[in-house]
Design an enzyme around this catalytic site. Sequence first.
Site, PDB file in Angstrom:
ATOM      1  N   GLY A   1      40.791  34.083   8.804  1.00 47.60           N
ATOM      2  CA  GLY A   1      40.193  35.383   9.089  1.00 47.60           C
ATOM      3  C   GLY A   1      40.466  36.023  10.452  1.00 47.60           C
ATOM      4  O   GLY A   1      41.732  35.803  11.043  1.00 47.60           O
ATOM      5  N   ASP A   2      39.667  36.639  11.093  1.00 47.85           N
ATOM      6  CA  ASP A   2      39.878  37.384  12.151  1.00 47.85           C
ATOM      7  C   ASP A   2      40.132  36.496  13.424  1.00 47.85           C
ATOM      8  O   ASP A   2      40.569  36.899  14.757  1.00 47.85           O
ATOM      9  CB  ASP A   2      38.951  38.590  12.496  1.00 47.85           C
TER      10      ASP A   2
ATOM     11  N   THR B   1      32.138  38.152  15.250  1.00 45.82           N
ATOM     12  CA  THR B   1      31.800  37.516  14.193  1.00 45.82           C
ATOM     13  C   THR B   1      31.609  38.427  13.079  1.00 45.82           C
ATOM     14  O   THR B   1      30.996  39.414  13.457  1.00 45.82           O
ATOM     15  CB  THR B   1      30.684  36.588  14.590  1.00 45.82           C
ATOM     16  N   GLY B   2      31.665  37.874  11.859  1.00 45.23           N
ATOM     17  CA  GLY B   2      31.186  38.645  10.497  1.00 45.23           C
ATOM     18  C   GLY B   2      32.591  38.453   9.520  1.00 45.23           C
ATOM     19  O   GLY B   2      33.196  37.728   9.546  1.00 45.23           O
TER      20      GLY B   2
ATOM     21  N   GLY C   1      35.549  38.734   8.307  1.00 45.92           N
ATOM     22  CA  GLY C   1      37.002  38.581   9.114  1.00 45.92           C
ATOM     23  C   GLY C   1      37.683  39.570   8.590  1.00 45.92           C
ATOM     24  O   GLY C   1      38.534  40.383   9.458  1.00 45.92           O
TER      25      GLY C   1
ATOM     26  N   ARG D   1      43.100  30.824   3.378  1.00 43.52           N
ATOM     27  CA  ARG D   1      42.464  32.085   3.851  1.00 43.52           C
ATOM     28  C   ARG D   1      42.425  31.793   5.448  1.00 43.52           C
ATOM     29  O   ARG D   1      41.877  30.973   5.866  1.00 43.52           O
ATOM     30  CB  ARG D   1      41.288  32.521   3.322  1.00 43.52           C
TER      31      ARG D   1
ATOM     32  N   THR E   1      30.161  31.963  13.095  1.00 48.96           N
ATOM     33  CA  THR E   1      31.621  31.688  13.867  1.00 48.96           C
ATOM     34  C   THR E   1      30.706  31.536  15.461  1.00 48.96           C
ATOM     35  O   THR E   1      29.748  31.877  15.381  1.00 48.96           O
ATOM     36  CB  THR E   1      32.333  33.049  14.117  1.00 48.96           C
TER      37      THR E   1
HETATM   38  N1  ASP Z   1      34.866  36.000  11.266  1.00 48.78           N
HETATM   39  C1  ASP Z   1      34.832  34.728  10.633  1.00 48.78           C
HETATM   40  C2  ASP Z   1      36.054  34.763   9.404  1.00 48.78           C
HETATM   41  O1  ASP Z   1      36.042  35.621   8.740  1.00 48.78           O
HETATM   42  C3  ASP Z   1      33.512  34.347   9.990  1.00 48.78           C
HETATM   43  C4  ASP Z   1      32.344  34.789  10.628  1.00 48.78           C
HETATM   44  O2  ASP Z   1      32.316  35.199  11.954  1.00 48.78           O
HETATM   45  O3  ASP Z   1      31.195  34.665  10.136  1.00 48.78           O
HETATM   46  O4  ASP Z   1      36.482  33.677   9.391  1.00 48.78           O
END
Ligand code: ASP
Length: 325
Positions: free
Chosen positions: A215-216, A236-237, A239, A213, A185
């Site tokens: 995410g966050d 980031t990560g 979500g 779907r 992200t």
């Molecule tokens: N946070 C993002 C999501 O879940 C993905 C990411 O940050 O790698 O969509």
Amino acid sequence: MELKTAFPRSHEHRELEWACAIHGGAGAIPRTASEETVKQYREGLSGILADGIEMLSAGAAAIEVVEALVIAFEENELFNAGRGAVYTSDARHELDAAIMDGLTGRSGSVAGVRRVRNPVRLARAVLDSNDHMFYAGEGADRFAEARGLERVENRYFDTAHRYRALCEAQGQNTVLLDHDQGYGTVGAVVRDRAGNLAAATSTGGMTNKAPGRVGDTPLIGAGTYAANGLAAVSATGRGEAFMRHMVAYDLCARMRYCGTALEDAAHDIVMSEMEAGDGGIIAVDHAGTIVMPFNSPGMYRAAADSSGNSVVAIWDPPRPTSDTQ
Ligand code: ASP
């Protein structure tokens, strides 16, 4: 893992004019990656950081800077946002983005966008519309058209390396969480010369995610948040973990209600409350203090402030071959 504070705490009593941090995703390339690959990512981060330094030195507003820096990431196919976004399980791209202005408390979010070249521009248009705050799917694409934003075919976002990651994910029958194999992200947080804060985040999500779907990233308070006097945050990560913990807002709430310092709040949330491997955040507070904690093996990140500090990093601790960290 330790807190990865961008700069030594000795700066906390110095009056900073501006401060800026960016991230290119928590699922970084492995430490064993080639020098050439590491160089490419570092150059990508350095170039975008340099844009931020230039804009902020010239007195640009935080909201303009975070938008410009995230657009630069979206244009760079190394990172999972805009061109270079990961694939859904039906081999398409669905993009999410958000932007928030700490001065006004206004924000704009978009989710499941398929045909807008720069989703963060669309999020900004939503913010500026001062009406609805969050558009999703077909309606978001139509809003972009009405606003005259550049539109592209969905295949514009295609890249060979992301397609390989999709094939691997489908071979393993999983939604991959590791960027090298599937996530990432991009985001920017800024404190400008006027003391205003802003945050922006943009993503393709996770490789092999189910169509629909979300995410966050576009959820205000989960992956993106900014409030003057408190902090600007971009996550980031994984979500779902950031949504469950309402990470970006929780950080600001701890500062507001408990008087907790940015460093302590960020450390506790990322290192104690979240699970190892979930990801990380970048955040800057009203005084220009920057933190960039993560609990994943790496996080592409860079930061700079008006006192001349700057850093570009991928892992922690740095890879032994010093300047390739
Ligand atoms: N946070 C993002 C999501 O879940 C993905 C990411 O940050 O790698 O969509």
